[in-house]
Design a protein around this motif. Structure first.
Motif, mmCIF file in Angstrom:
data_model
loop_
_atom_site.group_PDB
_atom_site.id
_atom_site.type_symbol
_atom_site.label_atom_id
_atom_site.label_comp_id
_atom_site.label_asym_id
_atom_site.label_seq_id
_atom_site.Cartn_x
_atom_site.Cartn_y
_atom_site.Cartn_z
ATOM 1 N N GLU A 1 9.764 11.674 2.196
ATOM 2 C CA GLU A 1 8.963 10.460 2.051
ATOM 3 C C GLU A 1 7.477 10.746 2.259
ATOM 4 O OE1 GLU A 1 12.147 7.019 3.519
ATOM 5 O OE2 GLU A 1 10.995 8.113 5.021
ATOM 6 N N GLN A 2 7.186 11.603 3.228
ATOM 7 C CA GLN A 2 5.785 11.954 3.492
ATOM 8 C C GLN A 2 5.149 12.640 2.291
ATOM 9 O OE1 GLN A 2 5.094 14.070 7.224
ATOM 10 N NE2 GLN A 2 6.780 12.942 8.162
ATOM 11 N N THR A 3 5.895 13.567 1.695
ATOM 12 C CA THR A 3 5.374 14.297 0.537
ATOM 13 C C THR A 3 5.088 13.328 -0.609
ATOM 14 O OG1 THR A 3 6.730 16.154 1.192
ATOM 15 C CG2 THR A 3 5.829 16.216 -1.039
ATOM 16 N N PHE A 4 6.053 12.460 -0.883
ATOM 17 C CA PHE A 4 5.881 11.466 -1.938
ATOM 18 C C PHE A 4 4.672 10.573 -1.656
ATOM 19 C CE2 PHE A 4 6.644 6.980 -2.978
ATOM 20 C CZ PHE A 4 6.535 7.034 -4.357
ATOM 21 N N PHE A 5 4.619 10.083 -0.438
ATOM 22 C CA PHE A 5 3.547 9.158 -0.031
ATOM 23 C C PHE A 5 2.172 9.822 -0.178
ATOM 24 C CE2 PHE A 5 0.771 6.940 2.858
ATOM 25 C CZ PHE A 5 1.173 5.624 2.822
ATOM 26 N N SER B 1 1.209 12.474 -1.847
ATOM 27 C CA SER B 1 0.760 12.843 -3.185
ATOM 28 C C SER B 1 0.376 11.581 -3.981
ATOM 29 C CB SER B 1 1.814 13.690 -3.914
ATOM 30 O OG SER B 1 2.934 12.900 -4.180
ATOM 31 N N HIS B 2 1.050 10.473 -3.694
ATOM 32 C CA HIS B 2 0.687 9.236 -4.404
ATOM 33 C C HIS B 2 -0.690 8.718 -3.976
ATOM 34 C CE1 HIS B 2 1.256 5.459 -6.590
ATOM 35 N NE2 HIS B 2 0.718 4.872 -5.520
ATOM 36 N N ILE B 3 -0.952 8.698 -2.676
ATOM 37 C CA ILE B 3 -2.238 8.115 -2.252
ATOM 38 C C ILE B 3 -3.438 9.008 -2.609
ATOM 39 C CG2 ILE B 3 -1.249 6.675 -0.418
ATOM 40 C CD1 ILE B 3 -2.469 8.674 1.617
ATOM 41 N N GLU B 4 -3.157 10.259 -2.961
ATOM 42 C CA GLU B 4 -4.263 11.110 -3.443
ATOM 43 C C GLU B 4 -4.758 10.612 -4.800
ATOM 44 O OE1 GLU B 4 -3.247 15.264 -3.580
ATOM 45 O OE2 GLU B 4 -2.864 15.298 -1.415
ATOM 46 N N GLU B 5 -3.853 9.989 -5.524
ATOM 47 C CA GLU B 5 -4.204 9.560 -6.888
ATOM 48 C C GLU B 5 -4.474 8.070 -7.001
ATOM 49 O OE1 GLU B 5 -0.673 10.644 -8.877
ATOM 50 O OE2 GLU B 5 -1.048 12.798 -8.762
ATOM 51 N N CYS B 6 -3.977 7.292 -6.057
ATOM 52 C CA CYS B 6 -4.052 5.843 -6.194
ATOM 53 C C CYS B 6 -4.971 5.240 -5.116
ATOM 54 C CB CYS B 6 -2.650 5.249 -6.091
ATOM 55 S SG CYS B 6 -2.621 3.463 -6.191
ATOM 56 N N VAL B 7 -6.130 4.781 -5.533
ATOM 57 C CA VAL B 7 -7.123 4.261 -4.587
ATOM 58 C C VAL B 7 -6.596 3.041 -3.835
ATOM 59 C CG1 VAL B 7 -9.446 3.302 -4.354
ATOM 60 C CG2 VAL B 7 -9.008 5.088 -6.021
ATOM 61 N N SER B 8 -5.920 2.172 -4.564
ATOM 62 C CA SER B 8 -5.438 0.951 -3.953
ATOM 63 C C SER B 8 -4.424 1.239 -2.824
ATOM 64 C CB SER B 8 -4.848 0.064 -5.044
ATOM 65 O OG SER B 8 -3.968 -0.857 -4.500
ATOM 66 N N VAL C 1 5.458 3.020 -2.094
ATOM 67 C CA VAL C 1 4.459 3.370 -1.086
ATOM 68 C C VAL C 1 4.226 2.192 -0.136
ATOM 69 C CG1 VAL C 1 1.962 3.719 -0.819
ATOM 70 C CG2 VAL C 1 3.291 5.277 -2.236
ATOM 71 N N ALA C 2 4.158 0.985 -0.697
ATOM 72 C CA ALA C 2 3.950 -0.202 0.148
ATOM 73 C C ALA C 2 5.058 -0.328 1.190
ATOM 74 C CB ALA C 2 3.892 -1.458 -0.718
ATOM 75 N N LYS C 3 6.274 0.002 0.776
ATOM 76 C CA LYS C 3 7.396 -0.096 1.714
ATOM 77 C C LYS C 3 7.407 1.017 2.751
ATOM 78 C CE LYS C 3 11.484 -1.598 0.351
ATOM 79 N NZ LYS C 3 12.716 -1.658 -0.483
ATOM 80 N N LEU C 4 6.693 2.106 2.440
ATOM 81 C CA LEU C 4 6.658 3.236 3.381
ATOM 82 C C LEU C 4 5.483 3.179 4.360
ATOM 83 C CD1 LEU C 4 7.580 6.259 1.060
ATOM 84 C CD2 LEU C 4 8.933 5.371 2.973
ATOM 85 N N LEU C 5 4.598 2.194 4.156
ATOM 86 C CA LEU C 5 3.383 2.156 4.989
ATOM 87 C C LEU C 5 3.670 2.201 6.491
ATOM 88 C CD1 LEU C 5 1.100 -0.449 3.172
ATOM 89 C CD2 LEU C 5 0.611 1.982 3.545
ATOM 90 N N ASN C 6 4.617 1.377 6.928
ATOM 91 C CA ASN C 6 4.903 1.348 8.363
ATOM 92 C C ASN C 6 5.519 2.651 8.854
ATOM 93 O OD1 ASN C 6 3.918 -1.173 9.165
ATOM 94 N ND2 ASN C 6 5.695 -2.196 8.277
ATOM 95 N N SER C 7 6.492 3.161 8.103
ATOM 96 C CA SER C 7 7.107 4.435 8.507
ATOM 97 C C SER C 7 6.052 5.529 8.622
ATOM 98 C CB SER C 7 8.139 4.885 7.466
ATOM 99 O OG SER C 7 9.101 3.893 7.295
ATOM 100 N N MET C 8 5.078 5.503 7.716
ATOM 101 C CA MET C 8 4.035 6.528 7.757
ATOM 102 C C MET C 8 3.156 6.377 8.992
ATOM 103 S SD MET C 8 4.358 8.769 5.356
ATOM 104 C CE MET C 8 2.783 9.612 5.414
ATOM 105 N N VAL C 9 2.660 5.168 9.254
ATOM 106 C CA VAL C 9 1.766 5.022 10.410
ATOM 107 C C VAL C 9 2.520 5.145 11.734
ATOM 108 C CG1 VAL C 9 0.067 3.639 9.144
ATOM 109 C CG2 VAL C 9 1.816 2.477 10.516
#
Lengths: 90, 197
Positions: free
Chosen positions: A40-44, A46-53, A24-32
């Motif tokens: 990648e969007q789906t993975f990202f 679903s992960h941030i729904e569960e991970c506060v950090s 997820v950390a590596k995908l931050l830029n691609s996402m924004v």
């Protein structure tokens, strides 16, 4: 946060395997930047729904981009410039 | 041979097309030049130089293709190849030259370039803008460039790769390091402004 982020990024290179948080950390830029693939969007997302950090890291990254795109003042083009260009191509 | 190639055009037609297609990019181009040189006169010279080159090579420009990316690429090349040598600003290290060397380290801007923006303090918006500008100006030019292209001008990674003549993977890694560096500079300020999440 910054140190943690950098540390996570470097650890990947050393060990060659990634946790979901590291991915997820590596995908931050691609996402924004709207450059992530559908997968990648789906993975990202679903992960941030569960991970506060990681959710917070994403918020911060969006904020950072917004600071530049929304707050950096544009400089005014001098009126003489367009005339100078036109004169020089004649 | 398409009718659209510039070679058959009269000078009047060529000039008209040149003005219609390329002059609308003047504003973003000047802003880009200013953010690279951090000096209005230098930006002015660099933009003029860019348009002269574009005019010289206009016959090779395909109508309807990405004029903005094309001009940005010419400007960036002028800046790297010629302009920086004679610029009033001392040239900073070209990050691409040391990219491999610093591969696993966070690169810190080697000099804090003071902001040259007008320091009017009319509103909080202005204050934030000033702070962002000074943080950005303190970054090495290659870091500053990817952030400007991406966040201010909205180029895609693919367009950035073409403008900068680097692989897309390098665009990604450079942007990653540039943003980390900018984040560090802005973090303390952002917290003070109540932006911490």
């Amino acid at each position: 946060m910054e140190a943690k982020f950098t540390e996570a990024y470097q650890k990947v290179a050393e060990e060659g395997k990634e946790t979901d948080c590291e991915k997820v950390a590596k995908l931050l830029n691609s996402m924004v930047d709207d450059e992530a693939s559908a997968e990648e969007q789906t993975f990202f997302n679903s992960h941030i729904e569960e991970c506060v950090s990681c959710f917070e890291s994403h918020q911060k990254q969006k904020l950072l981009k917004g600071l530049v795109s929304g707050h950096l003042k544009r400089v005014i083009v001098p009126e003489s410039l367009v005339l100078a260009i036109k004169a020089r191509i004649q | 041979m398409s009718e659209q190639t510039g070679k058959q055009l009269s000078k009047e037609e060529k000039d008209a097309r040149f003005e219609a297609e390329l002059l609308p990019v003047l504003d973003p181009l000047y802003n880009f030049a200013y953010r690279l040189t951090l000096d209005e006169d230098d930006a002015n010279d660099l933009v003029q130089e860019t348009y002269l080159k574009a005019y010289r090579f206009f016959d090779y420009f395909e109508q309807g293709t990405n004029a903005k990316a094309w001009l940005f690429r010419i400007l960036k090349n002028s800046f790297i190849n010629e302009f920086r040598k004679k610029s009033k600003q001392p040239a900073k290290v070209d990050y691409s030259e040391v990219e491999g060397y610093y591969n696993s380290e966070d690169v810190e801007g080697e000099s804090g370039v003071a902001t040259t923006t007008d320091m009017r303090t009319e509103s909080v918006q202005d204050l934030i803008g000033d702070e962002v500008a000074s943080a950005l100006n303190a970054l090495p030019v290659d870091f500053r460039t990817v952030i400007i292209l991406c966040d201010l001008e909205g180029f895609t990674y693919e367009e950035m790769a073409k403008i900068l003549d680097i692989p897309i993977g390098t665009v990604r890694s450079r942007l990653h390091r540039a943003r980390n560096s900018l984040k560090e500079k802005l973090e303390k300020y952002a917290k003070n402004m109540g932006y911490n999440s």
